[in-house]
Design a protein around this motif. Structure first.
Motif, PDB file in Angstrom:
ATOM      1  N   GLY A  72       0.640  -1.403  -0.047  1.00  9.16           N
ATOM      2  CA  GLY A  72       0.039   0.126   0.060  1.00  9.16           C
ATOM      3  C   GLY A  72       0.983   1.200   0.095  1.00  9.16           C
ATOM      4  N   TYR A  73       1.879   1.485   0.762  1.00 10.12           N
ATOM      5  CA  TYR A  73       2.750   2.752   0.679  1.00 10.12           C
ATOM      6  C   TYR A  73       3.284   2.668  -0.497  1.00 10.12           C
ATOM      7  CZ  TYR A  73       0.791   2.870   5.402  1.00 10.12           C
ATOM      8  OH  TYR A  73      -0.003   2.962   6.456  1.00 10.12           O
ATOM      9  N   ALA A  74       3.884   1.648  -0.762  1.00  7.55           N
ATOM     10  CA  ALA A  74       4.580   1.658  -2.125  1.00  7.55           C
ATOM     11  C   ALA A  74       3.858   2.019  -3.266  1.00  7.55           C
ATOM     12  CB  ALA A  74       5.388   0.190  -2.416  1.00  7.55           C
ATOM     13  N   LEU A  75       2.594   1.791  -3.113  1.00  5.40           N
ATOM     14  CA  LEU A  75       1.735   2.048  -4.198  1.00  5.40           C
ATOM     15  C   LEU A  75       1.356   3.608  -4.243  1.00  5.40           C
ATOM     16  CD1 LEU A  75      -0.547   1.386  -6.505  1.00  5.40           C
ATOM     17  CD2 LEU A  75      -2.071   1.050  -4.412  1.00  5.40           C
ATOM     18  N   THR A  76       1.128   4.019  -2.910  1.00  2.56           N
ATOM     19  CA  THR A  76       1.077   5.344  -2.606  1.00  2.56           C
ATOM     20  C   THR A  76       2.069   6.326  -3.148  1.00  2.56           C
ATOM     21  OG1 THR A  76      -0.221   5.194  -0.671  1.00  2.56           O
ATOM     22  CG2 THR A  76       0.797   7.192  -0.914  1.00  2.56           C
ATOM     23  N   VAL A  77       3.323   5.699  -3.112  1.00  2.65           N
ATOM     24  CA  VAL A  77       4.433   6.723  -3.723  1.00  2.65           C
ATOM     25  C   VAL A  77       4.435   6.848  -5.187  1.00  2.65           C
ATOM     26  CG1 VAL A  77       7.054   6.641  -4.123  1.00  2.65           C
ATOM     27  CG2 VAL A  77       6.008   6.246  -1.934  1.00  2.65           C
ATOM     28  N   ASP A  78       4.152   5.580  -5.944  1.00  4.02           N
ATOM     29  CA  ASP A  78       3.957   5.592  -7.262  1.00  4.02           C
ATOM     30  C   ASP A  78       2.842   6.262  -7.605  1.00  4.02           C
ATOM     31  OD1 ASP A  78       6.325   3.805  -7.424  1.00  4.02           O
ATOM     32  OD2 ASP A  78       4.706   1.861  -7.467  1.00  4.02           O
ATOM     33  N   SER A  79       1.601   6.211  -7.224  1.00  2.00           N
ATOM     34  CA  SER A  79       0.470   6.678  -7.967  1.00  2.00           C
ATOM     35  C   SER A  79       0.700   8.237  -7.623  1.00  2.00           C
ATOM     36  CB  SER A  79      -0.831   6.105  -7.356  1.00  2.00           C
ATOM     37  OG  SER A  79      -0.824   6.058  -5.974  1.00  2.00           O
ATOM     38  N   ALA A  80       0.971   8.714  -6.435  1.00  2.00           N
ATOM     39  CA  ALA A  80       0.861  10.219  -6.136  1.00  2.00           C
ATOM     40  C   ALA A  80       1.720  10.812  -7.019  1.00  2.00           C
ATOM     41  CB  ALA A  80       1.489  10.281  -4.687  1.00  2.00           C
ATOM     42  N   CYS A  81       3.252  10.183  -7.218  1.00  2.00           N
ATOM     43  CA  CYS A  81       4.079  10.775  -8.241  1.00  2.00           C
ATOM     44  C   CYS A  81       3.561  10.874  -9.701  1.00  2.00           C
ATOM     45  CB  CYS A  81       5.478  10.065  -8.261  1.00  2.00           C
ATOM     46  SG  CYS A  81       6.229  10.202  -6.542  1.00  2.00           S
ATOM     47  N   ALA A  82       2.827   9.701  -9.917  1.00  3.01           N
ATOM     48  CA  ALA A  82       2.407   9.535 -11.319  1.00  3.01           C
ATOM     49  C   ALA A  82       1.390  10.928 -11.655  1.00  3.01           C
ATOM     50  CB  ALA A  82       1.762   8.283 -11.744  1.00  3.01           C
ATOM     51  N   ILE A  83       0.499  10.962 -10.504  1.00  6.17           N
ATOM     52  CA  ILE A  83      -0.624  12.038 -10.833  1.00  6.17           C
ATOM     53  C   ILE A  83      -0.191  13.159 -10.624  1.00  6.17           C
ATOM     54  CG2 ILE A  83      -2.756  12.908  -9.672  1.00  6.17           C
ATOM     55  CD1 ILE A  83      -3.273   9.972  -9.033  1.00  6.17           C
ATOM     56  N   ALA A  84       0.790  13.491  -9.696  1.00 11.17           N
ATOM     57  CA  ALA A  84       1.342  14.871  -9.854  1.00 11.17           C
ATOM     58  C   ALA A  84       2.067  15.151 -11.035  1.00 11.17           C
ATOM     59  CB  ALA A  84       2.417  14.783  -8.764  1.00 11.17           C
ATOM     60  N   ALA A  85       2.772  14.257 -11.515  1.00  7.49           N
ATOM     61  CA  ALA A  85       3.397  14.638 -12.918  1.00  7.49           C
ATOM     62  C   ALA A  85       2.536  14.846 -13.846  1.00  7.49           C
ATOM     63  CB  ALA A  85       4.494  13.223 -13.403  1.00  7.49           C
ATOM     64  N   ARG A  86       1.227  14.059 -14.006  1.00  2.00           N
ATOM     65  CA  ARG A  86       0.274  14.535 -14.963  1.00  2.00           C
ATOM     66  C   ARG A  86      -0.531  15.840 -14.723  1.00  2.00           C
ATOM     67  NH1 ARG A  86      -3.190   9.555 -16.826  1.00  2.00           N
ATOM     68  NH2 ARG A  86      -1.706   7.824 -17.227  1.00  2.00           N
ATOM     69  N   VAL A  87      -0.334  16.274 -13.536  1.00  5.20           N
ATOM     70  CA  VAL A  87      -1.321  17.535 -13.327  1.00  5.20           C
ATOM     71  C   VAL A  87      -0.299  18.517 -13.709  1.00  5.20           C
ATOM     72  CG1 VAL A  87      -2.145  19.050 -11.481  1.00  5.20           C
ATOM     73  CG2 VAL A  87      -2.639  16.474 -11.586  1.00  5.20           C
ATOM     74  N   LEU A  88       1.137  18.485 -13.357  1.00  9.25           N
ATOM     75  CA  LEU A  88       1.953  19.467 -13.883  1.00  9.25           C
ATOM     76  C   LEU A  88       2.186  19.372 -15.405  1.00  9.25           C
ATOM     77  CD1 LEU A  88       4.902  18.707 -11.396  1.00  9.25           C
ATOM     78  CD2 LEU A  88       3.648  20.887 -11.660  1.00  9.25           C
ATOM     79  N   ALA A  89       1.979  18.462 -15.957  1.00  5.41           N
ATOM     80  CA  ALA A  89       1.743  18.360 -17.483  1.00  5.41           C
ATOM     81  C   ALA A  89       0.530  18.835 -18.037  1.00  5.41           C
ATOM     82  CB  ALA A  89       2.034  16.853 -18.109  1.00  5.41           C
ATOM     83  N   GLY A  90      -0.306  19.441 -17.272  1.00  9.21           N
ATOM     84  CA  GLY A  90      -1.637  19.886 -17.883  1.00  9.21           C
ATOM     85  C   GLY A  90      -2.823  19.041 -17.846  1.00  9.21           C
ATOM     86  N   GLN A  91      -2.847  17.971 -17.263  1.00  8.60           N
ATOM     87  CA  GLN A  91      -3.599  16.738 -17.296  1.00  8.60           C
ATOM     88  C   GLN A  91      -4.597  17.087 -16.040  1.00  8.60           C
ATOM     89  OE1 GLN A  91      -2.855  12.793 -18.479  1.00  8.60           O
ATOM     90  NE2 GLN A  91      -0.983  13.274 -19.229  1.00  8.60           N
ATOM     91  N   ALA A  92      -5.256  18.270 -16.064  1.00 10.19           N
ATOM     92  CA  ALA A  92      -5.988  18.651 -14.714  1.00 10.19           C
ATOM     93  C   ALA A  92      -7.459  19.040 -15.280  1.00 10.19           C
ATOM     94  CB  ALA A  92      -5.678  19.766 -13.916  1.00 10.19           C
TER      95      ALA A  92
END
Length: 350
Positions: free
Chosen positions: A302-322
């Protein structure tokens, strides 16, 4: 603006996310209320930092200057989500958090109109709470568009972080909550227990007021939703006790004492446990005629998944996927987003 700020960066999950963000080539601004701990981590990772508490709006405004995305990792979110979201609205910065409390998610979702007016997005639960289950819910909706009931079964979190343990303490003595007829409805805590077959064995589970009763409803529109969690060692006793003495369990002295114990003794899973652990999920959808669809999802711990998904979503939002307004992970990124995360696999059972 191009910066992302991780608030609560020196906490258990915040630190893991910050370290992973750097490994992925990101340069987040680290932040938290404790200047010494924030500075120490920032120095270790070679990152900029800011220190500010959330009680004073002026301090929050100063802390969020020039920030495009906030990844909020500092619980308890029952106390910290609202002031940080208010700050994001004033700064016009997208808001992400790793919260799984349905009450907080509902409160953030209620700000949808203000978020749209500000042109920013808020998304709760960008980690283990609630990415895998929300994506699985979206998959079930895709499989059965006419579904009227959704049950989600979670086999995970065998060892807790301090933040998760604190959240569970705050829920002691409170009733279970489900989504029924599109409304949040209280049920007796511990009354709905089930034996659920997983691939390797049958698992004892109990219905819990997990964040999906807020997120999955918005992702799928399914009117009846319940979430069930595997029983950890000692959980049956805790569930039984939760039916009694609500005022005692929710009293300030008891809450303070238990949270002090968490701070002293709960450290969260180590690197080896995160790497070796797995989470499993089953979702069952039924239509008005009683037809059943059943799907299985397995992910990293669960915590490893949190790291992967939080970083992936943050990167998407920074790239304009919001998208302005309140959004859910499965609703915005789709049912298959979770399959893009390392170690995730899904299969349909029925």
């Amino acid at each position: 603006m191009s910066d992302i700020l991780i608030y609560g960066a020196y906490g258990y999950s915040g630190r893991l996310i910050a370290e992973a963000a750097v490994a992925r080539g990101m340069r987040p601004v680290l932040a938290g209320r404790d200047a010494t701990r924030t500075a120490a981590l920032a120095h270790e990772l070679g990152l900029p930092f800011r220190s500010f508490a959330l009680e004073q709006p002026s301090q929050v405004d100063q802390g969020l200057q020039g920030i495009a995305v906030v990844l909020h990792c500092a619980g308890p979110f029952s106390a910290t989500a609202a002031p940080m979201l208010d700050g994001c609205l004033r700064a016009r910065a997208h808001y992400l958090d790793i919260c799984g409390e349905y009450q907080v998610i509902e409160a953030v979702a209620a700000r949808d109109a203000a978020l749209r007016e500000a042109g920013i997005m808020a998304m709760c639960g960008v980690g283990m709470d609630v990415v895998p289950t929300d994506c699985l819910a979206a998959h079930m909706r895709r499989r059965m568009p006419g579904a009227v009931r959704l049950d989600i079964y979670i086999r995970a979190l065998e060892q807790l972080s301090p933040g998760t343990a604190t959240t569970m303490i705050e829920g002691m003595g409170l009733p279970n909550v489900v989504r029924a007829g599109g409304q949040l409805v209280e049920r007796t805590a511990g009354a709905d227990r089930r034996k659920v077959p997983f691939p390797d064995r049958t698992v004892s589970m109990v219905s819990v007021p997990w964040g999906d009763i807020a997120t999955a409803w918005r992702t799928t529109g399914i009117a009846d939703i319940a979430v069930h969690m595997s029983l950890l060692p000692g959980a049956p006793i805790m569930v039984a006790l939760s039916r009694y003495g609500r005022s005692l369990q929710q009293s300030a002295p008891v809450q303070r004492a238990l949270k002090a114990l968490v701070r002293r003794f709960v450290t969260g899973p180590g690197a080896g446990q995160r790497e070796a652990g797995r989470c499993e999920f089953i979702a069952e959808a039924r239509d008005a005629q009683g037809k059943l669809c059943r799907s299985y999802l397995a992910t990293r711990e669960g915590y490893a998944l949190t790291v992967d998904s939080a970083c992936a979503i943050a990167a998407r939002v920074l790239a304009g996927q919001a998208r302005p307004g309140f959004q859910t992970p499965g609703g915005l990124f789709g049912a298959d987003f979770v399959l893009e995360l390392p170690g995730s696999e899904r299969r349909d059972l029925v």
